[in-house]
Design an enzyme around this catalytic site. Structure first.
Site, PDB file in Angstrom:
ATOM      1  N   LEU A  76      44.425  46.980  31.535  1.00  0.00           N
ATOM      2  CA  LEU A  76      44.123  45.817  32.370  1.00  0.00           C
ATOM      3  C   LEU A  76      44.610  46.111  33.781  1.00  0.00           C
ATOM      4  O   LEU A  76      45.673  46.709  33.964  1.00  0.00           O
ATOM      5  CB  LEU A  76      44.825  44.561  31.846  1.00  0.00           C
ATOM      6  CG  LEU A  76      44.200  43.827  30.651  1.00  0.00           C
ATOM      7  CD1 LEU A  76      45.133  42.717  30.178  1.00  0.00           C
ATOM      8  CD2 LEU A  76      42.832  43.257  31.001  1.00  0.00           C
ATOM      9  N   ASP A  77      43.845  45.689  34.789  1.00  0.00           N
ATOM     10  CA  ASP A  77      44.270  45.867  36.173  1.00  0.00           C
ATOM     11  C   ASP A  77      45.529  45.052  36.442  1.00  0.00           C
ATOM     12  O   ASP A  77      45.794  44.052  35.757  1.00  0.00           O
ATOM     13  CB  ASP A  77      43.162  45.441  37.130  1.00  0.00           C
ATOM     14  CG  ASP A  77      41.969  46.383  37.099  1.00  0.00           C
ATOM     15  OD1 ASP A  77      42.193  47.600  36.935  1.00  0.00           O
ATOM     16  OD2 ASP A  77      40.828  45.911  37.238  1.00  0.00           O
ATOM     17  N   PRO A  78      46.318  45.442  37.448  1.00  0.00           N
ATOM     18  CA  PRO A  78      47.567  44.723  37.738  1.00  0.00           C
ATOM     19  C   PRO A  78      47.388  43.224  37.949  1.00  0.00           C
ATOM     20  O   PRO A  78      48.248  42.434  37.531  1.00  0.00           O
ATOM     21  CB  PRO A  78      48.064  45.414  39.016  1.00  0.00           C
ATOM     22  CG  PRO A  78      47.536  46.812  38.909  1.00  0.00           C
ATOM     23  CD  PRO A  78      46.176  46.659  38.277  1.00  0.00           C
ATOM     24  N   PHE A  79      46.297  42.790  38.594  1.00  0.00           N
ATOM     25  CA  PHE A  79      46.121  41.361  38.864  1.00  0.00           C
ATOM     26  C   PHE A  79      45.689  40.575  37.628  1.00  0.00           C
ATOM     27  O   PHE A  79      45.724  39.344  37.624  1.00  0.00           O
ATOM     28  CB  PHE A  79      45.099  41.147  39.991  1.00  0.00           C
ATOM     29  CG  PHE A  79      43.674  41.385  39.593  1.00  0.00           C
ATOM     30  CD1 PHE A  79      42.898  40.344  39.105  1.00  0.00           C
ATOM     31  CD2 PHE A  79      43.102  42.647  39.698  1.00  0.00           C
ATOM     32  CE1 PHE A  79      41.576  40.555  38.739  1.00  0.00           C
ATOM     33  CE2 PHE A  79      41.785  42.876  39.334  1.00  0.00           C
ATOM     34  CZ  PHE A  79      41.022  41.817  38.853  1.00  0.00           C
ATOM     35  N   ALA A  80      45.282  41.281  36.566  1.00  0.00           N
ATOM     36  CA  ALA A  80      44.792  40.627  35.348  1.00  0.00           C
ATOM     37  C   ALA A  80      45.934  40.337  34.381  1.00  0.00           C
ATOM     38  O   ALA A  80      46.997  40.958  34.430  1.00  0.00           O
ATOM     39  CB  ALA A  80      43.747  41.502  34.674  1.00  0.00           C
TER      40      ALA A  80
END
Length: 262
Positions: A76-80
């Protein structure tokens, strides 16, 4: 919270929506676990907090459990935020490819009127628009994102081309033509309050939610990027069964939350 249990039984008896790859995973487990797993092997379900990378969760668990072989079944991307299926121990990390085949479900937020180079909120702004789509236009656009479709991977992705990962080329300012990939999706509009567009999406392996947001914006003529994302399900594993990833260091008896095929 799921207590320590037989993984095969959990997958078979789960009342949650089943993954198409469930039988493959169970079969692989039976083949892989030829020796009894140690008490520090299994699957740990983590709700990844915003701001942390997927690798940082791996690093934290290695330190907390004292186990070197730890992986996951989808980054998962950091913002997710949302479901991270953490695979603990050699018997489980070797099954990562099987778990990656599982379908997934997300709650996503698209920000209309702003396009970024990465298709998400972490990229550089490329263009802006004052066009405000109507609700009817939104519904019509969503009707095009159902079933089996083709999706062009974003430049900021780990897919390889010319022997390099696309994001490596993108960081050099190089944009190359990408071949579309067949995916299977089902989208549901949840709410629309310009510029925010919230939707649920169930999708097959290899689907880029960032590209869905970008493509929606293109269809609407205003552009868009992915501004928020929560993975609510990965295969048979759901968000409500996850430990809070921000509390890994303080959870007592963390190993008791391991799901195992005993």
């Amino acid at each position: 919270m799921i207590n320590t249990c037989a993984l095969k039984n959990y997958l078979e008896k789960s009342q949650k929506k089943e993954s198409p790859a469930k039988e493959t995973i169970v079969t692989s487990l039976n083949r892989s676990l030829s020796t009894p797993p140690s008490h520090l092997e299994g699957i740990l379900l983590i709700n990844k907090p915003k701001g942390k990378t997927s690798f940082s969760l791996v690093r934290d668990l290695r330190k907390r459990l004292g186990v070197k072989k730890i992986g996951h079944a989808g980054t998962l991307d950091p913002f997710a935020t949302g479901v991270m299926v953490m695979l603990v121990g050699r018997n489980y990390t070797r099954l990562s490819d099987q778990f990656l085949l599982s379908d997934k479900e997300y709650i996503a937020e698209a920000y209309l009127g702003v396009v970024t180079d990465s298709y998400d909120c972490e990229g550089q702004v490329l263009s802006q628009s004052n066009i405000i789509p109507t609700l009817e236009q939104i519904k019509e656009a969503f009707s095009l994102f159902q079933g089996k479709i083709e999706q062009v991977p974003p430049m900021f992705s780990a897919k390889k081309q010319q022997g390099k990962k696309l994001y490596e080329l993108a960081r050099q300012g190089i944009v190359v033509e990408r071949q579309p990939v067949k995916i299977s999706i089902h989208t549901e509009l949840l709410s629309y309050n310009y510029p925010y567009l919230n939707f649920r999406i169930e999708c097959s392996k290899g689907t880029y939610i960032r590209s869905i947001a970008y493509d929606l914006g293109t269809k609407l003529g205003c552009g868009a990027h992915l501004s928020n994302l929560t993975r609510t399900r990965s295969g048979a594993f759901c968000l409500e069964n996850c430990l809070n990833g921000a509390e890994i260091h303080t959870v007592t008896n963390l190993e008791q939350n391991l799901i195992r095929n005993d």
